[in-house]
Scaffold this motif. Sequence first.
Motif, PDB file in Angstrom:
ATOM      1  N   TYR A  27       0.820  -1.206   0.000  1.00 18.86           N
ATOM      2  CA  TYR A  27       0.000   0.000   0.000  1.00 18.86           C
ATOM      3  C   TYR A  27       0.859   1.264   0.000  1.00 18.86           C
ATOM      4  O   TYR A  27       0.653   2.169  -0.792  1.00 18.86           O
ATOM      5  N   ASP A  67      -9.434   3.580   2.759  1.00 24.49           N
ATOM      6  CA  ASP A  67      -9.014   3.618   1.356  1.00 24.49           C
ATOM      7  C   ASP A  67      -8.674   2.225   0.843  1.00 24.49           C
ATOM      8  O   ASP A  67      -9.024   1.865  -0.282  1.00 24.49           O
ATOM      9  N   ARG A  78     -10.513   0.371  -2.268  1.00 26.21           N
ATOM     10  CA  ARG A  78      -9.776  -0.138  -3.434  1.00 26.21           C
ATOM     11  C   ARG A  78     -10.063  -1.615  -3.675  1.00 26.21           C
ATOM     12  O   ARG A  78     -10.227  -2.042  -4.810  1.00 26.21           O
ATOM     13  N   GLN A  93     -13.491  -2.241  -5.233  1.00 27.88           N
ATOM     14  CA  GLN A  93     -13.682  -1.730  -6.580  1.00 27.88           C
ATOM     15  C   GLN A  93     -13.031  -2.600  -7.635  1.00 27.88           C
ATOM     16  O   GLN A  93     -13.133  -2.310  -8.815  1.00 27.88           O
ATOM     17  N   THR A  94     -12.364  -3.653  -7.242  1.00 33.98           N
ATOM     18  CA  THR A  94     -11.737  -4.567  -8.201  1.00 33.98           C
ATOM     19  C   THR A  94     -12.718  -5.656  -8.578  1.00 33.98           C
ATOM     20  O   THR A  94     -13.703  -5.899  -7.868  1.00 33.98           O
TER      21      THR A  94
END
Length: 107
Positions: free
Chosen positions: A63, A95, A99, A102-103
């Motif tokens: 990250y 965050d 992330r 959203q994949t």
Amino acid sequence: MNGFARAICWLVVIGLTGFLFYSFATGDVWGDQMHVWSVVWGLYVWADAYSGFALFSLLVYAYERRLGFTIAMFLITCSTGNMINAAWLLWRGPDLFRRLTQTPYGA
């Protein structure tokens, strides 16, 4: 990062911080560690904990992309425990969770 995950992180941060202060106030740091290192299950627990610290450091590095920061976090975690990892999750978790979801592989 949902409220449940944040609550768990806060419980770990607060609980382990309190337990760390209690342990330093009432225990014998070196004597207790020597006892733990003298029994096989104590060695296993240490190996398991430090393996977890190293694996979590891989996530931090993936990250952050800052080796110095990752090494510093690993060393601090080795000294104080997973409350540092929980605090990092409170900081970066929202965050990171966003992330991941959203994949195509996210929930």
